[in-house]
Design a protein around this motif. Structure first.
Motif, PDB file in Angstrom:
ATOM      1  N   GLU A  53       0.857  -1.192   0.000  1.00 16.20           N
ATOM      2  CA  GLU A  53       0.000   0.000   0.000  1.00 16.20           C
ATOM      3  C   GLU A  53       0.894   1.245   0.000  1.00 16.20           C
ATOM      4  O   GLU A  53       0.984   1.979   0.983  1.00 16.20           O
ATOM      5  CB  GLU A  53      -0.933  -0.002   1.224  1.00 16.20           C
ATOM      6  N   PRO A  54       1.568   1.500  -1.111  1.00 22.30           N
ATOM      7  CA  PRO A  54       2.548   2.599  -1.146  1.00 22.30           C
ATOM      8  C   PRO A  54       1.937   3.992  -1.011  1.00 22.30           C
ATOM      9  O   PRO A  54       2.657   4.953  -0.727  1.00 22.30           O
ATOM     10  CB  PRO A  54       3.221   2.426  -2.511  1.00 22.30           C
ATOM     11  N   ALA A  55       0.619   4.106  -1.189  1.00 23.60           N
ATOM     12  CA  ALA A  55      -0.026   5.418  -1.092  1.00 23.60           C
ATOM     13  C   ALA A  55      -0.577   5.707   0.306  1.00 23.60           C
ATOM     14  O   ALA A  55      -1.108   6.789   0.546  1.00 23.60           O
ATOM     15  CB  ALA A  55      -1.150   5.525  -2.119  1.00 23.60           C
ATOM     16  N   LEU A  56      -0.472   4.734   1.233  1.00 21.13           N
ATOM     17  CA  LEU A  56      -1.110   4.873   2.538  1.00 21.13           C
ATOM     18  C   LEU A  56      -0.079   5.015   3.663  1.00 21.13           C
ATOM     19  O   LEU A  56       1.086   4.652   3.519  1.00 21.13           O
ATOM     20  CB  LEU A  56      -2.012   3.668   2.822  1.00 21.13           C
ATOM     21  N   THR A  57      -0.569   5.534   4.800  1.00 25.14           N
ATOM     22  CA  THR A  57       0.223   5.663   6.022  1.00 25.14           C
ATOM     23  C   THR A  57      -0.276   4.654   7.044  1.00 25.14           C
ATOM     24  O   THR A  57      -1.482   4.552   7.272  1.00 25.14           O
ATOM     25  CB  THR A  57       0.105   7.081   6.610  1.00 25.14           C
ATOM     26  N   ALA A  58       0.633   3.915   7.654  1.00 26.13           N
ATOM     27  CA  ALA A  58       0.280   3.025   8.761  1.00 26.13           C
ATOM     28  C   ALA A  58       0.577   3.739  10.073  1.00 26.13           C
ATOM     29  O   ALA A  58       1.596   4.425  10.208  1.00 26.13           O
ATOM     30  CB  ALA A  58       1.068   1.725   8.687  1.00 26.13           C
ATOM     31  N   MET A  59      -0.321   3.576  11.046  1.00 25.55           N
ATOM     32  CA  MET A  59      -0.136   4.173  12.368  1.00 25.55           C
ATOM     33  C   MET A  59      -0.862   3.325  13.400  1.00 25.55           C
ATOM     34  O   MET A  59      -1.713   2.493  13.043  1.00 25.55           O
ATOM     35  CB  MET A  59      -0.669   5.605  12.398  1.00 25.55           C
ATOM     36  N   PRO A  60      -0.563   3.508  14.682  1.00 22.73           N
ATOM     37  CA  PRO A  60      -1.283   2.728  15.702  1.00 22.73           C
ATOM     38  C   PRO A  60      -2.766   3.077  15.716  1.00 22.73           C
ATOM     39  O   PRO A  60      -3.171   4.202  15.387  1.00 22.73           O
ATOM     40  CB  PRO A  60      -0.613   3.159  17.014  1.00 22.73           C
ATOM     41  N   GLY A  61      -3.595   2.115  16.111  1.00 28.84           N
ATOM     42  CA  GLY A  61      -4.995   2.412  16.359  1.00 28.84           C
ATOM     43  C   GLY A  61      -5.112   3.501  17.409  1.00 28.84           C
ATOM     44  O   GLY A  61      -4.347   3.533  18.375  1.00 28.84           O
ATOM     45  N   MET A  62      -6.061   4.394  17.214  1.00 27.65           N
ATOM     46  CA  MET A  62      -6.214   5.504  18.152  1.00 27.65           C
ATOM     47  C   MET A  62      -7.052   5.087  19.357  1.00 27.65           C
ATOM     48  O   MET A  62      -7.835   4.127  19.300  1.00 27.65           O
ATOM     49  CB  MET A  62      -6.845   6.702  17.444  1.00 27.65           C
ATOM     50  N   MET A  63      -6.878   5.832  20.447  1.00 29.63           N
ATOM     51  CA  MET A  63      -7.582   5.558  21.692  1.00 29.63           C
ATOM     52  C   MET A  63      -8.280   6.835  22.145  1.00 29.63           C
ATOM     53  O   MET A  63      -7.652   7.892  22.234  1.00 29.63           O
ATOM     54  CB  MET A  63      -6.598   5.083  22.767  1.00 29.63           C
ATOM     55  N   LEU A 377       3.518   0.838  17.333  1.00 29.91           N
ATOM     56  CA  LEU A 377       3.756  -0.298  16.437  1.00 29.91           C
ATOM     57  C   LEU A 377       5.175  -0.776  16.673  1.00 29.91           C
ATOM     58  O   LEU A 377       6.115  -0.404  15.984  1.00 29.91           O
ATOM     59  CB  LEU A 377       3.542   0.134  14.979  1.00 29.91           C
ATOM     60  N   GLU A 378       5.322  -1.606  17.701  1.00 30.75           N
ATOM     61  CA  GLU A 378       6.617  -2.148  18.083  1.00 30.75           C
ATOM     62  C   GLU A 378       6.501  -3.647  18.295  1.00 30.75           C
ATOM     63  O   GLU A 378       5.430  -4.170  18.629  1.00 30.75           O
ATOM     64  CB  GLU A 378       7.113  -1.484  19.371  1.00 30.75           C
ATOM     65  N   ALA A 379       7.606  -4.334  18.140  1.00 27.37           N
ATOM     66  CA  ALA A 379       7.628  -5.792  18.253  1.00 27.37           C
ATOM     67  C   ALA A 379       7.059  -6.248  19.589  1.00 27.37           C
ATOM     68  O   ALA A 379       7.402  -5.705  20.643  1.00 27.37           O
ATOM     69  CB  ALA A 379       9.050  -6.310  18.081  1.00 27.37           C
ATOM     70  N   GLY A 380       6.180  -7.235  19.538  1.00 28.43           N
ATOM     71  CA  GLY A 380       5.590  -7.836  20.724  1.00 28.43           C
ATOM     72  C   GLY A 380       4.252  -7.262  21.120  1.00 28.43           C
ATOM     73  O   GLY A 380       3.519  -7.887  21.901  1.00 28.43           O
ATOM     74  N   LYS A 381       3.902  -6.099  20.607  1.00 29.85           N
ATOM     75  CA  LYS A 381       2.642  -5.479  21.009  1.00 29.85           C
ATOM     76  C   LYS A 381       1.476  -5.991  20.159  1.00 29.85           C
ATOM     77  O   LYS A 381       1.663  -6.537  19.062  1.00 29.85           O
ATOM     78  CB  LYS A 381       2.735  -3.965  20.921  1.00 29.85           C
ATOM     79  N   LYS A 382       0.276  -5.815  20.694  1.00 26.39           N
ATOM     80  CA  LYS A 382      -0.913  -6.198  19.941  1.00 26.39           C
ATOM     81  C   LYS A 382      -1.004  -5.366  18.668  1.00 26.39           C
ATOM     82  O   LYS A 382      -0.694  -4.178  18.659  1.00 26.39           O
ATOM     83  CB  LYS A 382      -2.160  -5.994  20.796  1.00 26.39           C
ATOM     84  N   ALA A 383      -1.455  -6.017  17.619  1.00 21.25           N
ATOM     85  CA  ALA A 383      -1.480  -5.378  16.307  1.00 21.25           C
ATOM     86  C   ALA A 383      -2.780  -4.606  16.122  1.00 21.25           C
ATOM     87  O   ALA A 383      -3.717  -5.048  15.454  1.00 21.25           O
ATOM     88  CB  ALA A 383      -1.307  -6.408  15.204  1.00 21.25           C
ATOM     89  N   ASP A 384      -2.842  -3.429  16.760  1.00 19.96           N
ATOM     90  CA  ASP A 384      -3.910  -2.460  16.504  1.00 19.96           C
ATOM     91  C   ASP A 384      -3.317  -1.416  15.568  1.00 19.96           C
ATOM     92  O   ASP A 384      -2.432  -0.646  15.967  1.00 19.96           O
ATOM     93  CB  ASP A 384      -4.364  -1.793  17.809  1.00 19.96           C
ATOM     94  N   MET A 385      -3.798  -1.381  14.338  1.00 18.07           N
ATOM     95  CA  MET A 385      -3.149  -0.555  13.320  1.00 18.07           C
ATOM     96  C   MET A 385      -4.187   0.033  12.366  1.00 18.07           C
ATOM     97  O   MET A 385      -5.215  -0.601  12.076  1.00 18.07           O
ATOM     98  CB  MET A 385      -2.133  -1.384  12.534  1.00 18.07           C
ATOM     99  N   LYS A 410      -7.619  -4.550  14.603  1.00 14.53           N
ATOM    100  CA  LYS A 410      -7.500  -4.763  16.048  1.00 14.53           C
ATOM    101  C   LYS A 410      -7.055  -6.197  16.276  1.00 14.53           C
ATOM    102  O   LYS A 410      -7.637  -7.129  15.708  1.00 14.53           O
ATOM    103  CB  LYS A 410      -8.844  -4.510  16.757  1.00 14.53           C
ATOM    104  N   ASP A 411      -6.031  -6.377  17.096  1.00 10.74           N
ATOM    105  CA  ASP A 411      -5.493  -7.713  17.375  1.00 10.74           C
ATOM    106  C   ASP A 411      -5.149  -8.467  16.092  1.00 10.74           C
ATOM    107  O   ASP A 411      -5.322  -9.683  15.997  1.00 10.74           O
ATOM    108  CB  ASP A 411      -6.482  -8.528  18.205  1.00 10.74           C
ATOM    109  N   GLY A 412      -4.655  -7.720  15.102  1.00  7.80           N
ATOM    110  CA  GLY A 412      -4.214  -8.351  13.866  1.00  7.80           C
ATOM    111  C   GLY A 412      -5.300  -8.666  12.867  1.00  7.80           C
ATOM    112  O   GLY A 412      -5.004  -9.144  11.765  1.00  7.80           O
ATOM    113  N   LYS A 413      -6.552  -8.387  13.191  1.00  8.38           N
ATOM    114  CA  LYS A 413      -7.674  -8.667  12.296  1.00  8.38           C
ATOM    115  C   LYS A 413      -8.247  -7.363  11.774  1.00  8.38           C
ATOM    116  O   LYS A 413      -8.504  -6.433  12.537  1.00  8.38           O
ATOM    117  CB  LYS A 413      -8.758  -9.454  13.036  1.00  8.38           C
ATOM    118  N   ILE A 414      -8.448  -7.307  10.458  1.00  8.01           N
ATOM    119  CA  ILE A 414      -9.033  -6.123   9.855  1.00  8.01           C
ATOM    120  C   ILE A 414     -10.555  -6.197   9.984  1.00  8.01           C
ATOM    121  O   ILE A 414     -11.194  -7.130   9.495  1.00  8.01           O
ATOM    122  CB  ILE A 414      -8.617  -5.984   8.384  1.00  8.01           C
TER     123      ILE A 414
END
Length: 439
Positions: A53-63, A377-385, A410-414
């Motif tokens: 997805e070269p046109a998009l930005t990845a970031m942590p899920g917001m809270m 978004l760091e190694a070992g953390k839950k994949a909320d992205m 959330k938790d690696g699932k879209i």
């Protein structure tokens, strides 16, 4: 074990506060982040699925860590006062889920609900059931942290309802022993946090923000009970006196930025206690929405009168180095799900876009003691992205349009996907096609 998936993106905001990474990669496996960083530094496992997805930005899920999903919101009700008398607790609980999903589909993967006062009582069990139904996978939704009102008769949070309303006598308590019992009852029902109140507030009828709501002993009892049961306590504070009482009681978070003093700024910074601004609720936009939904003129005038103090206090706390995390106080207004408007206010008042992003990611996770699991978004953390169209580190407003939030994980699932050919959502009706419940 599921195969790993590597997301190659044009830009990566990892949430640590470092610079935006061009040509980033995030590797996810079994719901957790394996690695994240520049494409040149990240080894993609053999056999991993590669998503480009070269046109998009990845970031942590917001809270969003101060809102009220059970209150009657302008997106779903025409007049919040009328709806208080027309909606059953059963329907209100379904709106809790719907309101949470409206935030989720806009990129908010974790919410802290800060409680409810209704004619039927606190409805702690109802909110806990919504949380549990999401955790069990029965319904899609954000990770939900439940904070239950633990307050006294005539407190600010009791006055969310009109003074003349019939009240459930079990919803409030008075004196340290009763407050402790109400705290225990809320925790027994499954609350994750307790929420109490040290001062008056803004969005209610004829009540001064400067009044004291509880004695020190009452606040002490609530915080002590939360900590005794290995949970946490947030305290509503509008004034320096209330802030000092909250610190003495051992509050885990201070809610709202309204009035301040130099002395209390020093004490808050020294204590390390995180503070939640909730400025969206104070904006002209919020006041205009409140006017449309039946708020009395006295309350509108009070909201406008305290507005400049809120902004000045935010700037003073930011300059002093207070730990700031994101919350909106969203209840009746504005539209549920538009939480990212709060971040624009922070930037208007002096934060950089990256600093504002951190209030909803790293700072937020640390404020609710989830920094080891969430927020970056760091190694070992839950994949909320999130996958976002645009770069919020340049323009914080790109987080506001629904169509810019291209994917919510959330938790690696879209759960939400607006990329062409991948369409998926948690709201199964056309946005805003629903009828207003009191219309």
């Amino acid at each position: 074990m599921a195969a790993a998936t590597a997301y190659k993106v044009g830009k990566l905001i990892d949430g640590t506060g470092g610079p935006v990474i061009d040509n980033g990669v995030v590797v996810i496996e079994d719901g957790r982040i394996v690695s994240a960083g520049p494409e040149t530094d990240v080894a993609i496992p053999n056999g991993a699925e590669i998503v480009e997805e070269p046109a998009l930005t990845a970031m942590p899920g917001m809270m969003a860590l101060h809102l009220h999903i059970g209150q009657f919101n302008s997106l779903t009700f025409r007049n919040y006062r009328v709806s208080q008398w027309e909606i059953t607790p059963e329907l209100q609980q379904l709106y809790m889920l719907f309101h949470a999903q409206l935030c989720f589909e806009r990129g908010f993967t974790t919410l802290r609900d800060e409680g409810l006062m209704s004619t039927r009582g606190l409805m702690t069990e109802h909110t806990v059931a919504v949380r549990d139904s999401i955790d069990l996978g029965i319904f899609p939704g954000p990770r939900l942290i439940v904070a239950a009102f633990t307050v006294g008769t005539g407190s600010h949070l009791d006055l969310i309802m009109p003074r003349a309303a019939l009240r459930n006598p079990k919803a409030t308590a008075d004196g340290p022993d009763e407050m402790r019992k109400l705290a225990r009852e809320n925790l027994l029902k499954g609350a994750d946090w307790l929420k109490t109140c040290a001062s008056g507030g803004g969005g209610t009828d004829k009540e001064s923000p400067h009044v004291r709501n509880h004695t020190q002993e009452e606040l002490d009892a609530v915080c002590d009970e939360a900590h005794a049961q290995h949970t946490y306590c947030s305290i509503h504070c509008f004034t320096p006196q209330a802030q000092e009482m909250a610190l003495k009681a051992g509050a885990d978070t201070i809610e709202h930025m309204v009035f301040h003093s130099e002395e209390m700024l020093e004490k808050i910074v020294g204590s390390g206690t995180p503070v939640c601004p909730t400025l969206l609720h104070r904006t002209d936009h919020a006041i205009e929405v409140r006017s449309r939904t039946g708020t009395p003129q006295f309350t509108l005038d009070k909201m406008k009168r305290i507005q400049p103090f809120c902004y000045e206090t935010f700037q003073a706390m930011h300059k002093a180095g207070v730990k700031i995390f994101m919350g909106t106080d969203m209840g009746p207004e504005p539209d549920m799900g538009t939480n990212a408007l709060e971040l624009e206010v922070y930037v208007q008042l002096g934060m950089t876009p990256m600093e504002a992003i951190l209030t909803a990611t790293k700072n937020a996770a640390e404020a609710v003691h989830l920094g080891d699991e969430l927020g970056t978004l760091e190694a070992g953390k839950k994949a909320d992205m999130l996958l976002v169209n645009g770069n919020p580190a340049e323009d914080i407003k790109v987080l506001q349009p629904r169509e810019n939030i291209m994917a919510v994980m959330k938790d690696g699932k879209i759960f939400v996907d607006r990329r062409k050919g991948h369409e998926k959502d948690v709201i199964n009706v056309e946005y805003k096609s629903w009828a207003l419940a009191d219309g």
